[in-house]
Write an enzyme that holds these catalytic residues in place. Structure first.
Site, PDB file in Angstrom:
ATOM      1  N   LYS A  43      42.732  37.654  24.207  1.00 43.72           N
ATOM      2  CA  LYS A  43      42.450  36.923  22.969  1.00 43.72           C
ATOM      3  C   LYS A  43      41.748  35.596  23.282  1.00 43.72           C
ATOM      4  O   LYS A  43      40.726  35.279  22.727  1.00 43.72           O
ATOM      5  CB  LYS A  43      43.771  36.679  22.241  1.00 43.72           C
ATOM      6  CG  LYS A  43      43.652  35.994  20.914  1.00 43.72           C
ATOM      7  CD  LYS A  43      45.007  36.036  20.221  1.00 43.72           C
ATOM      8  CE  LYS A  43      45.036  35.109  19.011  1.00 43.72           C
ATOM      9  NZ  LYS A  43      46.308  35.153  18.304  1.00 43.72           N
TER      10      LYS A  43
ATOM     11  N   GLU B 294      45.982  35.177  34.674  1.00 41.37           N
ATOM     12  CA  GLU B 294      46.148  36.483  35.321  1.00 41.37           C
ATOM     13  C   GLU B 294      44.953  37.388  35.022  1.00 41.37           C
ATOM     14  O   GLU B 294      44.370  38.011  35.917  1.00 41.37           O
ATOM     15  CB  GLU B 294      47.422  37.178  34.814  1.00 41.37           C
ATOM     16  CG  GLU B 294      48.724  36.504  35.178  1.00 41.37           C
ATOM     17  CD  GLU B 294      49.176  35.471  34.168  1.00 41.37           C
ATOM     18  OE1 GLU B 294      48.330  34.912  33.442  1.00 41.37           O
ATOM     19  OE2 GLU B 294      50.400  35.208  34.125  1.00 41.37           O
TER      20      GLU B 294
ATOM     21  N   HIS C  69      72.334  57.634  34.387  1.00 43.03           N
ATOM     22  CA  HIS C  69      72.798  57.647  35.778  1.00 43.03           C
ATOM     23  C   HIS C  69      72.698  56.268  36.409  1.00 43.03           C
ATOM     24  O   HIS C  69      72.743  56.140  37.631  1.00 43.03           O
ATOM     25  CB  HIS C  69      71.990  58.675  36.575  1.00 43.03           C
ATOM     26  CG  HIS C  69      72.187  60.059  36.055  1.00 43.03           C
ATOM     27  ND1 HIS C  69      73.137  60.914  36.564  1.00 43.03           N
ATOM     28  CD2 HIS C  69      71.607  60.705  35.015  1.00 43.03           C
ATOM     29  CE1 HIS C  69      73.109  62.043  35.882  1.00 43.03           C
ATOM     30  NE2 HIS C  69      72.195  61.949  34.925  1.00 43.03           N
TER      31      HIS C  69
ATOM     32  N   GLU D 240      59.941  37.711  22.293  1.00 35.25           N
ATOM     33  CA  GLU D 240      58.958  36.643  22.134  1.00 35.25           C
ATOM     34  C   GLU D 240      58.901  36.189  20.675  1.00 35.25           C
ATOM     35  O   GLU D 240      58.544  35.055  20.380  1.00 35.25           O
ATOM     36  CB  GLU D 240      57.579  37.128  22.600  1.00 35.25           C
ATOM     37  CG  GLU D 240      56.720  36.014  23.137  1.00 35.25           C
ATOM     38  CD  GLU D 240      55.486  36.501  23.863  1.00 35.25           C
ATOM     39  OE1 GLU D 240      55.415  36.330  25.090  1.00 35.25           O
ATOM     40  OE2 GLU D 240      54.585  37.063  23.210  1.00 35.25           O
TER      41      GLU D 240
ATOM     42  N   GLY E 199      49.308  38.075  19.657  1.00 33.39           N
ATOM     43  CA  GLY E 199      49.148  38.930  20.836  1.00 33.39           C
ATOM     44  C   GLY E 199      50.031  40.161  20.806  1.00 33.39           C
ATOM     45  O   GLY E 199      49.571  41.295  20.980  1.00 33.39           O
ATOM     46  N   ARG E 200      51.324  39.966  20.533  1.00 36.23           N
ATOM     47  CA  ARG E 200      52.254  41.111  20.589  1.00 36.23           C
ATOM     48  C   ARG E 200      52.138  42.021  19.372  1.00 36.23           C
ATOM     49  O   ARG E 200      52.831  43.024  19.276  1.00 36.23           O
ATOM     50  CB  ARG E 200      53.692  40.611  20.775  1.00 36.23           C
ATOM     51  CG  ARG E 200      54.141  39.619  19.738  1.00 36.23           C
ATOM     52  CD  ARG E 200      55.405  38.903  20.179  1.00 36.23           C
ATOM     53  NE  ARG E 200      55.760  37.799  19.294  1.00 36.23           N
ATOM     54  CZ  ARG E 200      55.243  36.579  19.357  1.00 36.23           C
ATOM     55  NH1 ARG E 200      54.317  36.304  20.270  1.00 36.23           N
ATOM     56  NH2 ARG E 200      55.625  35.640  18.536  1.00 36.23           N
TER      57      ARG E 200
ATOM     58  N   LYS F   7      53.091  28.302  31.752  1.00 29.75           N
ATOM     59  CA  LYS F   7      51.676  28.278  32.150  1.00 29.75           C
ATOM     60  C   LYS F   7      51.263  26.865  32.552  1.00 29.75           C
ATOM     61  O   LYS F   7      50.554  26.670  33.538  1.00 29.75           O
ATOM     62  CB  LYS F   7      50.785  28.725  30.976  1.00 29.75           C
ATOM     63  CG  LYS F   7      50.830  30.203  30.634  1.00 29.75           C
ATOM     64  CD  LYS F   7      49.776  30.492  29.564  1.00 29.75           C
ATOM     65  CE  LYS F   7      49.970  31.849  28.923  1.00 29.75           C
ATOM     66  NZ  LYS F   7      49.085  32.072  27.777  1.00 29.75           N
TER      67      LYS F   7
HETATM   68  C1  G6Q Z   1      51.881  37.556  22.672  1.00 28.66           C
HETATM   69  C2  G6Q Z   1      51.641  36.461  23.569  1.00 28.66           C
HETATM   70  C3  G6Q Z   1      51.183  36.832  24.944  1.00 28.66           C
HETATM   71  C4  G6Q Z   1      49.678  37.081  25.059  1.00 28.66           C
HETATM   72  C5  G6Q Z   1      49.301  37.033  26.529  1.00 28.66           C
HETATM   73  C6  G6Q Z   1      47.834  37.328  26.751  1.00 28.66           C
HETATM   74  O1  G6Q Z   1      52.201  37.451  21.514  1.00 28.66           O
HETATM   75  O2  G6Q Z   1      50.812  35.530  22.953  1.00 28.66           O
HETATM   76  O3  G6Q Z   1      51.858  37.937  25.471  1.00 28.66           O
HETATM   77  O4  G6Q Z   1      49.344  38.291  24.467  1.00 28.66           O
HETATM   78  O5  G6Q Z   1      49.633  35.773  27.036  1.00 28.66           O
HETATM   79  O6  G6Q Z   1      47.037  36.393  26.103  1.00 28.66           O
HETATM   80  P1  G6Q Z   1      45.508  36.621  25.986  1.00 28.66           P
HETATM   81  O7  G6Q Z   1      45.254  37.818  25.149  1.00 28.66           O
HETATM   82  O8  G6Q Z   1      44.956  35.377  25.363  1.00 28.66           O
HETATM   83  O9  G6Q Z   1      44.973  36.818  27.387  1.00 28.66           O
END
Ligand code: G6Q
Length: 551
Positions: free
Chosen positions: A206, A212, A385, A354, A268-269, A517
């Site tokens: 996003k 990462e 198990h 989250e 994001g989620r 972060k």
């Molecule tokens: C979700 C969070 C988080 C996000 C990641 C990736 O709700 O905001 O999991 O999706 O940190 O972020 P980017 O899409 O900006 O790389």
């Protein structure tokens, strides 16, 4: 708003809890043979059996009163109509618009967002068709065989989970790979499986600044360019981006024509319904991707229209509230009896933890009640198990969601039903065992053929008996297909939203992710300087210095 704990329904629930606490579900079932009939709901092919819970009709009535006192219907309206309910980021939370199949406009700041959503959907359709048919070619004119999605968190978990769950619907000549971890092992192992000439990278981020993802994407780009003698023109054929950040995409070297846009009102989620689902569309094909969206849309309609007492997300949310806030069972195990759904616990872990792992309320004050549960789980029967011991006999009571398709997508041998019958018998047995338990007398009858044999083995009786009265929801459906999966995921999204409303928290921000972060950005430069670090506390300093000395 007055605190939810001051509401009439909450106070009545506290009293009701006292009166019901010592009851046993075994007795509820014995007293009412119609209990299942009364306490299950159907939605399309999905059956939600919530009868194996410590609830009575009175409990449900009071829980629905509580939903009303928390003004859920107004909040639901705000969610669907694009009010900026994510107030700490000044954003709407409009994942429902992404799967909206009505022709109703959805406004953000007075602008209808549906045309933009449809435009990107058309772009996804063209692109996924082109890759699947071989019209989209790699730099040397070869068909794409491997799709590598590089993303993390919300830009990884949804697409990875769906592609795994719906493998049976995937293109037989395409392999999706998901790279998320910045540990070099993740991308290195992925690249070992790839041929640069037939690999397509989807950089899904996003912000397009996530450490990462950008580190992994840069490594992938270097790998590709090394193969093509540093010819940057190769990037166009092998890299596309999904992002809200055009400038960063372009700076990375990806043609913005190959960028799939989404918007800041997609959390994001909650983003697999947006272009973040590109890997899903390419792997499964657009018709299946659309079916996933329509399954979610139908559940959105159910959430909007069904009476609260027959509303699946509302009921599951309120049963959760009952356990978390009145019994203080602050965990939830997600137990899918389907190998394809083995990533579902991680996906829902993010969706729930989250969203609702927060202690500051919408009134900027510390909440006075427990909020989001600890969500975890594993596919059945593997979990049986491993950790089910604690679910059966531990000192903590763990509410559980058992999830299972009636038909399997796979037929591993001629006796096709054999595996699935074994699987489902375990699912059913576990929910019954957790509910019924086994009394000491029942154990004695099992252990000793006659009363004369009592004695020597008597000390084992307590070890082998089970309290039972341990709650579960059973969610079963005909088969795991795109539409049903879409509905299932939307159930959980709305359930989480309802719980956030009861707790009066903002389920759509994630400042807790940001803080880590920030610190990582302070630690990283310290790893590159040639002196001992003294900037932090002694533990942090020593961990850094130890790393520098011993690497
Ligand atoms: C979700 C969070 C988080 C996000 C990641 C990736 O709700 O905001 O999991 O999706 O940190 O972020 P980017 O899409 O900006 O790389």
């Amino acid at each position: 708003m007055t605190a939810i704990t001051d509401s009439t329904a909450w106070k009545k629930l506290v009293e009701h809890h006292q009166s019901i606490q010592a009851s046993h579900m075994r007795d509820f079932f014995a007293q009412n043979p119609q209990r299942f009939d009364e306490l299950h709901l159907k939605f399309n092919d999905i059956i939600v059996d919530y009868s194996k819970n410590k609830i009575t009709n009175e409990t449900l009535k009071l829980l629905i009163d509580l939903v009303n006192e928390a003004n859920l219907t107004q909040w639901r309206e705000k969610l669907f109509t694009g009010e900026k309910i994510n107030f700490t980021e000044n954003r709407a939370a409009l994942h429902t618009a992404l799967r909206n199949q009505s022709n109703k406009p959805v406004l953000v700041d007075g602008v209808d967002i549906m045309p933009a959503i449809k435009k990107v959907r058309a772009q996804i359709t063209n692109f996924s068709n082109a890759v699947r048919s071989g019209k989209w070619q790699g730099f040397t004119g070869k068909k794409i065989k491997t799709i590598v999605n590089i993303g993390i968190g919300g830009s990884d978990l949804g697409p990875a989970m769906v592609c795994q769950a719906l493998k049976a619907f995937g293109h037989p000549e395409l392999t999706p790979i998901f790279v998320s971890n910045v540990d070099g092992a993740d991308i290195a192992q992925a690249l070992q499986q790839c041929d640069p000439e037939t690999t397509l990278f989807i950089v899904a981020s996003k912000t397009f600044t996530t450490q990462e993802t950008m580190t992994n994407a840069a490594t992938a780009r270097e790998w590709l360019l090394t193969h093509f003698g540093n010819d940057k023109a190769a990037i166009r054929a092998h890299f596309v981006a999904v992002s809200t950040n055009k400038r960063a995409v372009s700076e990375f070297g990806i043609d913005v024509e190959n960028m799939f846009e989404f918007w800041d009102w997609v959390g994001g989620r909650y983003s697999l319904w947006s272009a973040i689902g590109l890997a899903i569309a390419v792997y499964l094909g657009m018709d299946h991707y659309e079916a996933l969206l329509s399954g979610a849309h139908e559940m959105d309609q159910h959430f909007l229209d069904a009476p609260l007492e027959k509303n699946i997300p509302v009921l599951l949310a309120m049963i959760g509230i009952w356990y978390i806030n009145f019994f203080e069972y602050n965990t939830l195990a997600i137990l899918p009896y389907d190998q394809g759904l083995s990533l579902l616990p991680s996906y829902l872990q993010q969706a729930d933890m989250e969203s609702n792992g927060k202690f500051i309320g919408r009134d900027d004050e510390h909440v006075s009640v427990h909020t989001g549960p600890i969500v975890w789980g594993e596919s059945g029967t593997n979990g049986q198990h491993a950790f089910y011991q604690l679910i059966h006999q531990g000192t903590d009571i763990i509410p559980t969601d058992f999830i299972m398709p009636i038909k399997s997508q796979y037929r591993p041998n001629s006796d096709a039903d054999k595996h699935h019958k074994v699987l489902i018998s375990n699912f059913i047995a576990q929910t019954r065992a957790l509910m019924m338990g086994k009394t000491e007398d029942e154990v004695r009858r099992e252990l000793f053929p006659t009363e004369e044999d009592y004695g020597e083995l008597e000390h084992l009786v307590k070890h082998k008996s089970f309290q039972g009265n341990r709650p579960s929801n059973s969610i079963i459906f005909e088969e795991l297909n795109p539409k049903t999966l879409g509905s299932l995921l939307a159930i959980y999204e709305h359930k989480i939203f309802v719980q956030g409303v009861i707790w009066n928290i903002n389920s759509f921000d994630q400042w807790g992710v940001e803080y880590g972060k920030q610190i990582a950005n302070l630690v990283l430069p310290e790893l590159n300087v040639n002196r001992d670090t003294t900037a932090f506390d002694s533990s942090t300093n020593n961990l850094i210095n130890n790393f520098k000395k011993n690497r």
